[in-house]
Design a protein around this motif. Structure first.
Motif, PDB file in Angstrom:
ATOM      1  N   ASN A   1       0.837  -1.198   0.000  1.00 51.91           N
ATOM      2  CA  ASN A   1       0.000   0.000   0.000  1.00 51.91           C
ATOM      3  C   ASN A   1       0.880   1.260   0.000  1.00 51.91           C
TER       4      ASN A   1
ATOM      5  N   TYR B   1       0.557   4.023   1.313  1.00 50.29           N
ATOM      6  CA  TYR B   1       0.632   4.694   2.615  1.00 50.29           C
ATOM      7  C   TYR B   1       1.630   4.020   3.550  1.00 50.29           C
ATOM      8  N   TRP B   2       2.171   2.895   3.132  1.00 54.47           N
ATOM      9  CA  TRP B   2       3.251   2.245   3.863  1.00 54.47           C
ATOM     10  C   TRP B   2       4.553   2.247   3.064  1.00 54.47           C
TER      11      TRP B   2
ATOM     12  N   PRO C   1       8.289   9.205   3.520  1.00 50.35           N
ATOM     13  CA  PRO C   1       7.051   8.564   3.079  1.00 50.35           C
ATOM     14  C   PRO C   1       6.770   8.881   1.608  1.00 50.35           C
TER      15      PRO C   1
ATOM     16  N   ILE D   1       3.954   9.012   0.147  1.00 49.66           N
ATOM     17  CA  ILE D   1       2.830   9.949   0.107  1.00 49.66           C
ATOM     18  C   ILE D   1       3.072  11.002   1.177  1.00 49.66           C
TER      19      ILE D   1
ATOM     20  N   GLN E   1       2.796  13.012   4.057  1.00 57.05           N
ATOM     21  CA  GLN E   1       1.994  12.972   5.273  1.00 57.05           C
ATOM     22  C   GLN E   1       2.939  13.133   6.465  1.00 57.05           C
TER      23      GLN E   1
ATOM     24  N   LEU F   1       3.049   8.311   9.287  1.00 60.04           N
ATOM     25  CA  LEU F   1       2.666   7.135   8.513  1.00 60.04           C
ATOM     26  C   LEU F   1       1.434   6.473   9.125  1.00 60.04           C
ATOM     27  N   THR F   2       0.585   5.932   8.273  1.00 59.43           N
ATOM     28  CA  THR F   2      -0.571   5.190   8.767  1.00 59.43           C
ATOM     29  C   THR F   2      -0.071   4.004   9.591  1.00 59.43           C
TER      30      THR F   2
ATOM     31  N   LEU G   1      -5.538   1.614   6.790  1.00 60.33           N
ATOM     32  CA  LEU G   1      -5.064   1.866   5.429  1.00 60.33           C
ATOM     33  C   LEU G   1      -6.243   2.113   4.491  1.00 60.33           C
TER      34      LEU G   1
ATOM     35  N   ALA H   1      -6.199   0.891  -1.913  1.00 59.61           N
ATOM     36  CA  ALA H   1      -5.380   1.380  -3.017  1.00 59.61           C
ATOM     37  C   ALA H   1      -5.428   0.358  -4.146  1.00 59.61           C
TER      38      ALA H   1
END
Length: 237
Positions: free
Chosen positions: A148, A150-151, A163, A165, A167, A170-171, A177, A180
């Protein structure tokens, strides 16, 4: 009741393939690679016209055996290069038909390199873009959670990780999550007005989740071997 949109089915098949020379007419389990896509297109009840766009006479001679598939032109050599984007091929086809007075509302791009499409998939995606009133649509599959975005990280100029993305945090939990997805390459449908502006996927983009079919996209010999294994064991789709 509104008139049903007119849809051009476009199968791009250039002759020059460096990864697998001649792959579009290379035989895969008794059928040429392009035949899988042609047969899927011919099953559709909603494509008004199906064409193959190619610069290669050997490919076009092979395609002539399939009734109801049109070869309206030979694609110009400058639109059959390694770096030629799909949107340029679609623009050329749309311009050709507009020049002879045929207008289409959508272009449905069907790449021969993704040969496996289940029965009815093309018409389901056409129905979905019309139902949703989206500007474009692409078939998609879910990205496994461990990949993903976001990871995911990228390596910065200092060789530290950032990261992928933007942000601040991190998620942290799998449960948080967001879903995606990635394009599986099987079907792209786009309003002709967008095509003319040089956009293949844009405006409001609909995603058609297509998890029940093999993920085969042939660009290399390793991909071809994967396709051969599928073909040797496949039930009809």
């Amino acid at each position: 009741m509104d008139k049903f949109p007119r849809i051009l089915g476009l199968i791009p098949a250039r002759g020059g393939s460096k990864g697998i020379p001649g792959k579009n007419i290379k035989m895969l389990a008794g059928r040429s690679l392009i035949q899988y896509t042609i047969e899927s297109a011919l099953e559709s009840l909603l494509l008004n016209t199906i064409i193959v766009s190619s610069d290669n006479e050997e490919i076009l001679d092979h395609v002539r055996q399939f009734q109801h598939v049109k070869i309206p032109f030979i694609r110009p050599a400058e639109l059959a290069l390694d770096q030629t984007p799909s949107i340029a091929v679609a623009q050329h086809a749309v311009a050709y038909y507009e020049d002879i007075g045929e207008i289409f509302d959508y272009v449905c791009l069907l790449q021969p390199t993704t040969p496996v499409r289940g029965k009815g998939l093309i018409d389901k995606t056409i129905q979905e873009i019309i139902r949703s009133k989206a500007d474009s649509l692409v078939t998609i599959k879910k990205i496994p959670e461990k990949y993903n975005p976001y990871w995911a990280f990228i390596c910065n100029e200092n060789r530290f990780l950032d990261p992928a993305i933007d942000q601040t945090v991190l998620t942290p939990r799998r449960q948080d999550l967001p879903g995606a997805y990635y394009r599986d390459g099987k079907i792209y449908i786009t309003k002709t007005d967008l095509i003319k502006r040089g956009v293949l996927l844009g405006g409001n983009i609909a995603g058609f989740i297509n998890e029940d079919e093999p993920d085969i996209n042939i660009d290399s010999y390793a991909d071809w071997e994967k396709a051969e294994k599928w073909a040797a064991n496949a039930a009809p789709v």
